[in-house]
Design a protein around this motif. Structure first.
Motif, PDB file in Angstrom:
ATOM      1  N   ASN A 366      11.128   8.766   0.299  1.00  0.00           N
ATOM      2  CA  ASN A 366      12.569   9.029   0.373  1.00  0.00           C
ATOM      3  C   ASN A 366      13.049   9.862  -0.814  1.00  0.00           C
ATOM      4  N   LEU A 367      12.593   9.487  -2.006  1.00  0.00           N
ATOM      5  CA  LEU A 367      13.047  10.183  -3.209  1.00  0.00           C
ATOM      6  C   LEU A 367      12.531  11.620  -3.255  1.00  0.00           C
ATOM      7  N   VAL A 368      11.252  11.816  -2.890  1.00  0.00           N
ATOM      8  CA  VAL A 368      10.686  13.171  -2.945  1.00  0.00           C
ATOM      9  C   VAL A 368      11.285  14.051  -1.852  1.00  0.00           C
ATOM     10  N   SER A 369      11.438  13.520  -0.646  1.00  0.00           N
ATOM     11  CA  SER A 369      12.012  14.327   0.435  1.00  0.00           C
ATOM     12  C   SER A 369      13.451  14.702   0.123  1.00  0.00           C
ATOM     13  N   ASN A 370      14.218  13.775  -0.493  1.00  0.00           N
ATOM     14  CA  ASN A 370      15.582  14.119  -0.915  1.00  0.00           C
ATOM     15  C   ASN A 370      15.555  15.218  -1.970  1.00  0.00           C
ATOM     16  N   ALA A 371      14.614  15.109  -2.907  1.00  0.00           N
ATOM     17  CA  ALA A 371      14.518  16.128  -3.957  1.00  0.00           C
ATOM     18  C   ALA A 371      14.211  17.497  -3.357  1.00  0.00           C
ATOM     19  N   LEU A 372      13.348  17.529  -2.344  1.00  0.00           N
ATOM     20  CA  LEU A 372      13.034  18.800  -1.695  1.00  0.00           C
ATOM     21  C   LEU A 372      14.264  19.388  -0.990  1.00  0.00           C
ATOM     22  N   LYS A 373      15.092  18.525  -0.419  1.00  0.00           N
ATOM     23  CA  LYS A 373      16.293  19.004   0.274  1.00  0.00           C
ATOM     24  C   LYS A 373      17.274  19.664  -0.693  1.00  0.00           C
ATOM     25  N   PHE A 374      17.375  19.117  -1.891  1.00  0.00           N
ATOM     26  CA  PHE A 374      18.450  19.544  -2.789  1.00  0.00           C
ATOM     27  C   PHE A 374      17.972  20.415  -3.955  1.00  0.00           C
ATOM     28  N   THR A 375      16.705  20.827  -3.919  1.00  0.00           N
ATOM     29  CA  THR A 375      16.193  21.717  -4.966  1.00  0.00           C
ATOM     30  C   THR A 375      16.142  23.141  -4.424  1.00  0.00           C
ATOM     31  N   PRO A 376      16.765  24.088  -5.105  1.00  0.00           N
ATOM     32  CA  PRO A 376      16.785  25.474  -4.602  1.00  0.00           C
ATOM     33  C   PRO A 376      15.438  26.169  -4.791  1.00  0.00           C
ATOM     34  N   ASP A 377      15.291  27.312  -4.107  1.00  0.00           N
ATOM     35  CA  ASP A 377      14.090  28.137  -4.246  1.00  0.00           C
ATOM     36  C   ASP A 377      13.891  28.503  -5.717  1.00  0.00           C
ATOM     37  N   GLY A 378      12.657  28.322  -6.207  1.00  0.00           N
ATOM     38  CA  GLY A 378      12.359  28.591  -7.611  1.00  0.00           C
ATOM     39  C   GLY A 378      12.573  27.391  -8.512  1.00  0.00           C
ATOM     40  N   GLY A 379      13.002  26.263  -7.939  1.00  0.00           N
ATOM     41  CA  GLY A 379      13.246  25.060  -8.740  1.00  0.00           C
ATOM     42  C   GLY A 379      11.982  24.257  -8.980  1.00  0.00           C
ATOM     43  N   ARG A 380      12.165  23.104  -9.572  1.00  0.00           N
ATOM     44  CA  ARG A 380      11.014  22.267  -9.964  1.00  0.00           C
ATOM     45  C   ARG A 380      11.310  20.803  -9.666  1.00  0.00           C
ATOM     46  N   ILE A 381      10.263  20.095  -9.174  1.00  0.00           N
ATOM     47  CA  ILE A 381      10.315  18.646  -8.963  1.00  0.00           C
ATOM     48  C   ILE A 381       9.190  18.021  -9.771  1.00  0.00           C
TER      49      ILE A 381
END
Length: 602
Positions: A366-381
């Protein structure tokens, strides 16, 4: 003196002129004048004097022309009910003071031993104590009025069982009037150690489910028990309706959706004939929304089970480092496709803890998929794991628009959809974070978020590093809460002997199919703890002796089949612990479990 800034008005009731002169002289010796003394030679005269100028305190001689002895004090108390009375006697008697105080005097003094400081102190002390007693009576009256208005039933019971107070709620629930309750001994079940539930059959034939809670209190200077009664009728109806809802959703929504999905899949794959690209696109939209609806149903069921305390937990020792690394591996390709760097910061070696690894993985997903949704192109998780005291701290950090401070408290509520510019067009169920919070709370952990709007957002999950016994305590606590002192449940513990292990390893590999087979066959369990590779603890809800005997027979059969054991040998490796027959609290359960495991391994 607090509360009086003027001279204290003293009414001296004394028929002996010499004694009166001595007292008045002692009170008049202060400079400036601290007391104003008014004299009376009888009770009748005292009443007239007080009407002319109301006094603050009464100095009373017991032997007067119109009254004698203790009757004088009783008469004066009736005349001056709101003023402190100090009795003056001619001689000291050991028990006299106690008797006088019981009859209403604030204090008593011996005339022959009077001094100005002593008399002044006695008067001030009597006034202050009377004021405190008045405050206490007012507070008690306020408490009685408050308790009387509470909708819950409230009883105050003495140690020997007599009722001294019963509010309207208690009288209504019990179907009895106040006179009956005060004149009959308390007969409800005791609930000192934990809340108790029982069905009350009232005199009018109505049956009411009640919850009883008790606590020790001091009532009017006497040790008593405060008994709180709560009508559980509404809660029972809610629990029933919630169970009906779960069943209805499971059978009446999921089955038709499965048929819809399979039918659309057949058409999409061309199994029923050629499909155009436009038709395929429409079918894909339909299939996506069917999947989304199935996910929503699953989430609703998870939330409902968590709130009802019946969400199953399958606890075993897991390597948290490996769990987070596996999560990162699964999302690396998806992150790369979206132009996002997915990094990890893991401890050097394994980090072991007893947990439900599948549910913990659900939180991380849940946390990683949410992070992918709200991180723009070129961002970092960044996914990280660290020790924090005796706990494991997971963190999922992403760069991007972040979360506004006023939105942080809303994140973990049900159906929360925040307005976020970085999430345009992205819609979810709004239940993922609520489910994640529920899962962490089931593990006695916690989850929260921190953010710097416009820069980054971090989600933290804190998990206690439980051992086998800690996990057993956690799960039995859930069962005790669900049972609420009313329902029964069973804990079944087993350990596989060496010859069963060897047979299982030969037939199904290490960690063979015996434990897995047993767990799969006891699907109605609320919780399971697998210790190492060969220990198993299973909690069976609403199971009494009959249900536990059936489970025991099945497990014995599984052990006999796997290792060629006799019924006696298999039985020696299994123990059943029944609530409330074998234990009543979590400490009692742990003690019983230790004893059972000791016998199994003996």
């Amino acid at each position: 003196m607090p509360g009086i800034t003027r001279a204290i008005k003293v009414l001296l009731i004394e028929d002996n002129p010499h004694d009166a002169e001595v007292v008045e002289g002692l009170l008049g010796s202060g400079m400036p004048a601290q007391f104003e003394v008014s004299e009376a030679g009888s009770l009748e005269q005292a009443g007239s004097r007080d009407k002319e100028d109301r006094s603050d305190v009464i100095l009373l001689d017991l032997n007067l022309p119109d009254s004698f002895g203790a009757k004088t004090l009783i008469a004066a108390r009736d005349m001056f009910p709101d003023r402190p009375i100090i009795v003056m006697t001619g001689r000291y008697e050991k028990t006299l003071g106690v008797q006088l105080v019981k009859k209403g005097a604030q204090d008593y003094i011996v005339k022959g031993s009077l001094t100005a400081p002593g008399l002044s102190y006695a008067i001030r002390f009597a006034i202050e104590r009377a004021r405190n007693e008045t405050r206490a009576k007012q507070a008690e009256a306020g408490l009685r009025a408050l308790l009387e208005k509470l909708p819950e039933g409230i009883l105050v019971v003495r140690g020997e069982g007599s009722v001294v107070f019963a509010n309207l709620g208690a009288r209504t629930l019990l179907g009895r009037d106040l006179d009956y309750l005060l004149s009959n001994p308390y007969s409800l079940p005791q609930a000192k150690d934990a809340p108790a539930e029982f069905d009350l059959l009232r005199q009018d034939g109505r049956k009411i489910p009640l919850e009883i809670r008790e606590t020790d209190i001091d009532w009017a200077g006497e040790p008593c028990r405060l008994v709180m009664l709560r009508d559980l009728t509404a809660r029972r109806e809610l629990e029933y309706n919630r169970g009906e809802f779960i069943s209805r959703v499971s059978h009446e929504l999921r089955s038709p959706l499965t048929i819809v999905r399979e039918s659309m899949d057949l058409i999409y794959d061309g199994s029923t004939g050629e499909v155009t690209s436009q038709q395929k696109e429409l079918l894909r939209m339909g299939l996506d929304n069917v999947s989304r609806l199935n996910g929503l149903i699953d989430s609703l069921l998870d939330i409902t089970k968590m709130e009802a305390g019946v969400m199953p937990m399958d606890v075993a020792e897991a390597d948290l480092r490996a769990l987070l690394a596996s999560t990162a591996d699964d999302y690396v390709r998806l992150a790369a496709e979206k132009g996002i760097r997915l990094e990890r910061s893991l401890p050097a070696g394994p980090m072991a803890a007893y947990c439900d690894a599948d549910k913990l993985r659900q939180v991380l997903d849940n946390l990683v998929s949410n992070a992918l949704k709200f991180t723009p192109d070129g961002g970092r998780i960044t996914l990280s794991l660290a020790h924090l005291d005796n706990q494991a701290l997971f963190c999922v950090e992403n760069t991007g628009s972040g979360i506004q401070p006023e939105d942080l408290p809303k994140l973990f509520g049900k159906f929360t959809q925040l307005n976020n510019t970085g999430s345009a067009g992205i819609k979810g169920t709004g239940l993922g974070l609520a489910i994640s919070r529920g899962i962490m709370e089931m593990h006695a952990g916690s989850i929260w978020a921190e953010s710097a709007p416009g820069s980054w957002c971090k989600f933290f999950a804190l998990l206690p590093l439980h051992a086998f016994e800690d996990s057993a305590r956690l799960l039995v606590r859930r069962e005790l809460a669900a049972a609420s002192g009313k329902k029964r449940f069973c804990a079944l513990a087993l350990a596989l002997p060496e010859n069963v292990r060897i047979a299982a390893e030969r037939s199904a590999g290490k960690g063979g199919g015996v434990c897995a087979s047993i767990k799969n066959s006891l699907r109605s369990s609320h919780g399971r703890v697998t210790g190492g590779e060969w220990d198993l603890l299973v909690f069976l809800p609403e199971s009494g002796p009959k249900e536990s005997a059936k489970a025991l027979a099945f497990v014995q059969g599984a052990l006999q089949k796997a290792g060629g054991l006799t019924p006696q040998q298999a039985s020696a490796r299994i123990a059943t612990l029944l609530y409330p027959d074998d234990f009543t609290g979590e400490d009692g359960f742990i003690a019983a479990l230790r004893g059972a495991r000791g016998r199994i391994y003996a």
